[in-house]
Design an enzyme around this catalytic site. Structure first.
Site, short mmCIF file in Angstrom:
data_model
loop_
_atom_site.label_atom_id
_atom_site.label_comp_id
_atom_site.label_asym_id
_atom_site.label_seq_id
_atom_site.Cartn_x
_atom_site.Cartn_y
_atom_site.Cartn_z
N TYR A 159 -1.21 -5.64 1.31
CA TYR A 159 -0.16 -6.27 1.87
C TYR A 159 0.53 -6.44 -0.11
O TYR A 159 2.23 -5.85 -0.03
CB TYR A 159 -0.53 -7.66 2.03
CG TYR A 159 0.60 -8.48 2.30
CD1 TYR A 159 1.01 -8.50 3.29
CD2 TYR A 159 0.86 -9.69 1.86
CE1 TYR A 159 3.06 -8.89 3.93
CE2 TYR A 159 1.85 -10.69 1.76
CZ TYR A 159 2.94 -10.22 2.99
OH TYR A 159 4.13 -11.12 3.35
N SER B 85 8.45 -11.18 0.24
CA SER B 85 7.68 -12.05 0.45
C SER B 85 7.74 -12.65 -0.48
O SER B 85 7.95 -11.45 -1.55
CB SER B 85 6.23 -11.04 1.20
OG SER B 85 5.21 -12.17 0.43
#
Length: 254
Positions: free
Chosen positions: A144, A131
């Site tokens: 996250y 990501s």
């Protein structure tokens, strides 16, 4: 890039989104694909679609069953499963622990199992779906962001440690991708990610382009490279800009 025909490929978190797109692309290239997902029905549906084998279950502990399903040899392992855990430092410890387990330790366990065979053969490919949050960060999502930094760091470490022994590592770092995970990010995702979101198939295409060139860092959103450079070169300026984005997001919550 060497042919993928008849190669054994494992894709975790492949019941939908990026994982399903990767499974379809590898299958289209002639690979034998193991489709893993926590949701068994979704795993079986994608496996049936691509002519692969479904191995449902938690990605953190699935690697040995996936290896068995491919007859003992895995050529490409896509550590794609992830948790998009939101929250701050105050998120419950179980949220932090789950994010760490799936987003980082699942990769470590897979590598631990697969590396002896790869190093003995002098070939293997590890694909980590990280990501852009692993290179930059994401507002409103401390667990996250932190664990994706860890995933990127582990992929980087694997590459620098074993590339001379035949291991090829790729870290995929997209921004917004039109998946259920993006939909679950709420207003933060609407502000930061949705405006430039791409399709999962675009991510798969970026990976294959990167594999053809043996590139470690895969950026489906090319502009992330400039953001990453700015973060490294002028960290205070970059953090100030991100803080302005945080304040803008907070204003939408008021």
């Amino acid at each position: 890039m060497e042919t993928l025909r008849d190669k054994g490929v494992v894709v975790t978190g492949a019941g939908g989104g990026i994982g399903a797109a990767l499974a379809r692309r590898f299958a289209a290239e002639g690979a034998r694909v193991v489709v893993n997902d926590l949701d068994g029905d979704k795993a079986r549906a994608v496996a049936d679609e691509v002519g692969g084998t479904a191995v449902p279950g938690d990605a953190s502990v699935v690697v040995e069953r996936a290896v068995e399903a491919l007859g003992g040899t895995v050529d490409v392992y896509c550590a794609n499963a992830g948790l998009g855990s939101g929250g701050s430092e105050a998120a419950p410890e179980e949220v932090w622990a789950a994010a760490w387990d799936v987003n980082v330790m699942a990769h470590v366990r897979a590598a631990h199992t697969l590396l002896p065979g790869w190093l003995a053969r002098g070939t293997g490919r590890f694909v980590s779906t990280v990501s852009a949050a692993g290179l930059l960060t994401m507002i409103g999502a401390a667990p996250y962001s932190v664990t994706k930094h860890g995933a990127y760091a582990f992929a980087e470490w694997l590459s620098l440690t074993y590339r001379h022994r035949g291991l090829k590592v790729h870290a995929i770092c997209p921004q917004g991708v039109r998946t259920d995970m993006l939909a679950a990010t709420g207003t933060a995702g609407d502000l930061v990610l949705a405006p430039t979101a791409i399709e999962p198939e675009d991510v798969a295409a970026a990976l294959f382009a990167g594999m053809a060139e043996d590139r470690f860092l895969i950026l489906p959103h090319p502009e992330v490279a400039a953001y990453y450079e700015a973060r490294a070169a002028t960290p205070d300026k970059w953090l100030t800009g991100m803080n302005h984005l945080q304040q803008k997001w907070e204003a939408t919550q008021a």
